[in-house]
Design a protein around this motif. Sequence first.
Motif, short mmCIF file in Angstrom:
data_model
loop_
_atom_site.label_atom_id
_atom_site.label_comp_id
_atom_site.label_asym_id
_atom_site.label_seq_id
_atom_site.Cartn_x
_atom_site.Cartn_y
_atom_site.Cartn_z
N UNK A 108 0.83 -1.21 0.00
CA UNK A 108 0.00 0.00 0.00
C UNK A 108 0.86 1.26 0.00
N UNK A 109 1.84 1.31 0.88
CA UNK A 109 2.72 2.49 0.96
C UNK A 109 3.46 2.69 -0.36
N UNK A 110 4.00 1.62 -0.90
CA UNK A 110 4.79 1.73 -2.13
C UNK A 110 3.95 2.07 -3.36
N UNK A 111 2.63 1.97 -3.23
CA UNK A 111 1.77 2.37 -4.35
C UNK A 111 1.75 3.89 -4.54
N UNK A 112 2.19 4.63 -3.51
CA UNK A 112 2.19 6.10 -3.59
C UNK A 112 3.54 6.72 -3.22
N UNK A 113 4.48 5.91 -2.78
CA UNK A 113 5.73 6.41 -2.18
C UNK A 113 6.93 6.01 -3.04
N UNK A 114 7.63 6.98 -3.64
CA UNK A 114 8.82 6.64 -4.42
C UNK A 114 10.02 6.39 -3.51
N UNK A 115 10.84 5.41 -3.87
CA UNK A 115 12.06 5.12 -3.12
C UNK A 115 13.21 5.91 -3.75
N UNK A 116 14.09 6.41 -2.92
CA UNK A 116 15.23 7.23 -3.35
C UNK A 116 16.21 6.42 -4.20
N UNK A 117 16.35 6.82 -5.44
CA UNK A 117 17.25 6.10 -6.35
C UNK A 117 18.67 6.69 -6.36
N UNK A 118 18.91 7.70 -5.53
CA UNK A 118 20.22 8.35 -5.52
C UNK A 118 21.18 7.79 -4.47
N UNK A 119 20.69 6.89 -3.60
CA UNK A 119 21.53 6.34 -2.53
C UNK A 119 21.43 4.82 -2.50
N UNK A 120 22.43 4.17 -1.94
CA UNK A 120 22.47 2.71 -1.88
C UNK A 120 21.68 2.13 -0.71
N UNK A 121 21.38 2.95 0.30
CA UNK A 121 20.72 2.43 1.50
C UNK A 121 19.26 2.88 1.61
N UNK A 122 18.61 3.14 0.47
CA UNK A 122 17.24 3.64 0.49
C UNK A 122 16.23 2.62 0.99
N UNK A 123 16.54 1.35 0.83
CA UNK A 123 15.68 0.28 1.35
C UNK A 123 16.55 -0.56 2.27
N UNK A 124 16.13 -0.66 3.53
CA UNK A 124 16.95 -1.36 4.53
C UNK A 124 16.06 -2.22 5.42
N UNK A 125 16.67 -3.26 5.96
CA UNK A 125 15.94 -4.17 6.84
C UNK A 125 16.73 -4.37 8.13
N UNK A 126 16.01 -4.63 9.22
CA UNK A 126 16.67 -4.92 10.48
C UNK A 126 17.28 -6.32 10.41
N UNK A 127 18.56 -6.39 10.70
CA UNK A 127 19.28 -7.66 10.70
C UNK A 127 18.92 -8.48 11.93
N UNK A 128 18.79 -9.79 11.75
CA UNK A 128 18.53 -10.67 12.90
C UNK A 128 19.74 -10.68 13.81
#
Length: 149
Positions: free
Chosen positions: A60-80
């Motif tokens: 739902x969020x990504x249907x309206x929210x652009x992710x930053x294409x200028x940086x390498x860490x724009x999408x991140x996940x919490x590591x176990x």
Amino acid sequence: MLKGIDPILNAEVLGTLRAMGHGDDLILCDLNFPAQSVAQRTGLGRLLRIDAPMPRVARAVLSVYPIDSFVDDAAARMERSDAPDQIPDVQREVQAEIDAAEGRSWPMIAIERFAFYERAKQAYAVIQTGERRFWGCVALRKGVLPPEA
């Protein structure tokens, strides 16, 4: 209801996503994340909620929210903490939503748990989902929309 807008995106969330600027971070978190205390330290200063599973909220969020294409860490996940090299199913499902929204593979980087908390405190906003699976926490940095041709 609005045409073309996912119905789980409530007015508070839509207003917040609209207000965010390029480079602002959005945290999507599970029910176990210390969301209330972290959200108080964000730019928005209060917690947002969407009571649905994490992958559904991400879609739902990504249907309206652009992710930053200028940086390498724009999408991140919490590591176990207990198995840093393992990617939990909930994160794999969110990864699939990111890839589908962007139309290409966009691998999330892993961030150590306490470093993720620090990134979250610097975010613009936190949306706590109804996700009960562990490690259901991601950060998405807002990108830009190009001018129309």
